[in-house]
Every structure is written in C-alpha cells, then in structure tokens.
Design a protein around this motif. Structure first.
Motif, short mmCIF file in Angstrom:
data_model
loop_
_atom_site.label_atom_id
_atom_site.label_comp_id
_atom_site.label_asym_id
_atom_site.label_seq_id
_atom_site.Cartn_x
_atom_site.Cartn_y
_atom_site.Cartn_z
N THR A 16 0.85 -1.18 0.00
CA THR A 16 0.00 0.00 0.00
C THR A 16 0.89 1.24 0.00
N LYS A 17 0.29 2.39 0.16
CA LYS A 17 1.07 3.63 0.15
C LYS A 17 2.14 3.62 1.24
N LEU A 87 -7.83 1.21 5.38
CA LEU A 87 -8.26 2.02 4.24
C LEU A 87 -7.32 1.82 3.06
N GLN A 88 -6.02 1.86 3.31
CA GLN A 88 -5.05 1.66 2.23
C GLN A 88 -5.15 0.26 1.64
N ASP A 91 -8.06 0.28 -0.78
CA ASP A 91 -7.67 0.98 -2.00
C ASP A 91 -6.75 0.12 -2.87
N ALA A 92 -5.78 -0.53 -2.24
CA ALA A 92 -4.83 -1.34 -3.00
C ALA A 92 -5.49 -2.54 -3.66
N GLY A 94 -8.64 -2.55 -4.63
CA GLY A 94 -9.72 -2.09 -5.48
C GLY A 94 -11.10 -2.36 -4.91
N ASP A 96 -14.34 -1.07 -3.02
CA ASP A 96 -15.05 0.17 -2.71
C ASP A 96 -15.64 0.14 -1.31
N HIS A 117 -14.61 6.48 8.12
CA HIS A 117 -14.85 6.20 6.70
C HIS A 117 -16.18 5.49 6.51
N ARG A 120 -17.11 3.55 3.28
CA ARG A 120 -16.32 2.40 2.83
C ARG A 120 -16.66 1.12 3.60
#
Length: 280
Positions: A16-17, A87-88, A91-92, A94, A96, A117, A120
């Motif tokens: 992830t980020k 959360l990351q 996102d990683a 895909g 939703d 969130h 999500r």
C-alpha cells in the motif's frame, strides 16, 4: 461444506502507500475484512482461519495481518494507524466497500473505521471489542486479568506463556491445543521487532484507536456485536455500551464463552455473520 484452505494457499501480500501488508484471502462475492486482536503472535489466519473456511463459500474473505503483527511491516508507536492501514488495503485491492469483522483491538479498529470512513464500510461486526466510558463491572483500576497475561506474552513469548494466554482467552479448555499454542509462540518469536514496538506503546497504543462516545453514537452502519459472557480480557459491559450507543445494532451475548467467541462458538458465529452480511 467448508473449503479445504491452508494458511500457505491463501497467503497474499500487497504494497500500500505506507506499508507492505500480508493477508489471507479466499472466496468470491461481497468482501469481508477480518481484523485480529492485539495479542502476541496474532495474525489474521490464527484468529480467523476456521471461520474463513466456512464464510468463503459465500463471500470474499480477507483476514489481515495488521501492520505491527504477523508477516506485515513493522511499525513504531508513532507510525501505528490500523484504521489508515485498513483504508489503504481496500484501496490497493480495489475494494469500494466491505463488511468489517474485528476481534478485540480489531473490533475497536472496525468501530473507528466506521466513524472515519462510513462510505467504505457496509457492515460492522465486533467480538470482544472495548468501548470508551467508565468501567462499572470490569477492571477499573488497571489492566484486566487477560490483558496482564497478554503483556506478559510480549515480554516472554515462550510456549509456556502462550499456554497461559490461550487459557485465559477461552472458556473451554478443549480449545487450548498444542497446535494453537505453538502457532502463536512461533509467530511471536519470529518477529522480535513487533514485540519490541508493541511494548514501547503497550495498551496505550491499543486504546489510542478507540473512537469517542459521541462519534460512536453517530454510526449509521448496520452493526452486530458479539461478546462472551465469561470474557476475562474485555468485560461484556463494553458490548452493552456499544448497543446502547449505536442506533442500528444488535447484541449476541453467549454464556460459557471467553474472548475468542469466533473460535469457541464457530458454527453459530459463522451462521450469524453470514446471514447478517447477506441480508442487511
């Protein structure tokens, strides 16, 4: 019938980020993210492997090693943010929106995720999660009996201490197996960096993820709260507080059950979680 799944066969890693996150994944359909507790040697698979084998027949099940545990990246006390990590991960991958299932610290993380969130998360499911507010019935002058043993496990992750830990996490001695004890001890001793980082922040780091009362009361996510009547780690009054606060919530309180409800009452847990995610 439950699928024949293994830890190795379901093992995945994603960058992830901020973190490399390890998780176990199986099944297709609506995603369910499972978050483990804070104990030494905890992993997504050790907390939820038997549940994955059943729930993955109906859903895409993702049991996460939160950064700071298992095969995921180490985190210092200042870097620890399990909500951001979740959360990351979405996102990683895909994803939703997902249902969140959290045990203990993982339950607190799931609650905080629903606060931060709400767009999500589709369903909020907790087991043995702590909640803010004064303690009337549980330990009020320091860590509970179970949390003291948990901290001891971080200082000494030997099989002997892990036996103590598993014994206090469960009500029924039948669940205190040599296999589970070895699994937890081996996982803890494999990552001395995780042990040291947790001890640097201890329970303060766990409690820092706890959402404030007024934010919990604003949660609109359909919520299912599980708790063991005989939980010696987090008293069941925490569950009563959660269903008092969250408008769209219901409570399953099980007698003769400790902190690991998803293990001790797996059949009932799997059925109720599956039906809740499928119909709400």
């Amino acid at each position: 019938m439950p699928q024949t799944l293994t830890a190795e066969g379901t093992s995945r890693t994603v960058q992830t980020k901020n973190w490399k996150i390890h998780y176990n994944e199986a099944g297709e359909g609506h995603p369910i993210v499972m978050l483990h507790g804070s104990g030494p040697g905890a992993t997504g698979w050790s907390n939820f492997g038997p549940n994955m084998k059943v729930l993955s027949d109906r859903f895409r099940v993702i049991a996460v090693d939160t950064p700071g545990w298992g095969a995921s990246d180490a985190v210092t006390p200042d870097e620890r943010d399990p909500v951001e990590a979740a959360l990351q991960l979405l996102d990683a991958l895909g994803i939703d929106k997902a249902a969140f299932v959290g045990n203990s610290m993982g339950g607190m993380t799931s609650i905080a995720f629903a606060v931060r969130h709400p767009d999500r998360i589709s369903h909020l499911i907790t087991m043995g999660a702590g909640s803010p507010g004064p303690a009337y019935f549980g330990a009020s002058d320091g860590p509970s009996e179970g949390l003291k043993v948990l901290l001891k496990g971080y200082r000494d992750p030997s099989p002997e201490t892990m036996r103590e830990l598993v014994e206090i996490m469960t009500y029924d001695a039948a669940f205190v197996t040599d296999e589970l004890i070895a699994q937890r001890s081996d996982a803890a001793r494999k990552r001395p960096d995780h042990l040291a980082n947790f001890l640097a922040s201890g329970l303060t780091g766990v409690r820092s993820v706890q959402a404030p009362l007024e934010r919990i009361a604003a949660i609109q996510t359909p919520t299912l709260v599980f708790h063991g009547r005989d939980d010696r780690v987090v008293h069941y009054e925490s569950a009563l507080r959660l269903v008092t606060l969250i408008p769209d919530s219901r409570l399953v309180l099980i007698n003769r059950c400790g902190h690991w409800l998803q293990l001790e009452h797996a059949d009932e847990f799997n059925r109720l979680v599956g039906d809740f995610v499928a119909t709400r």
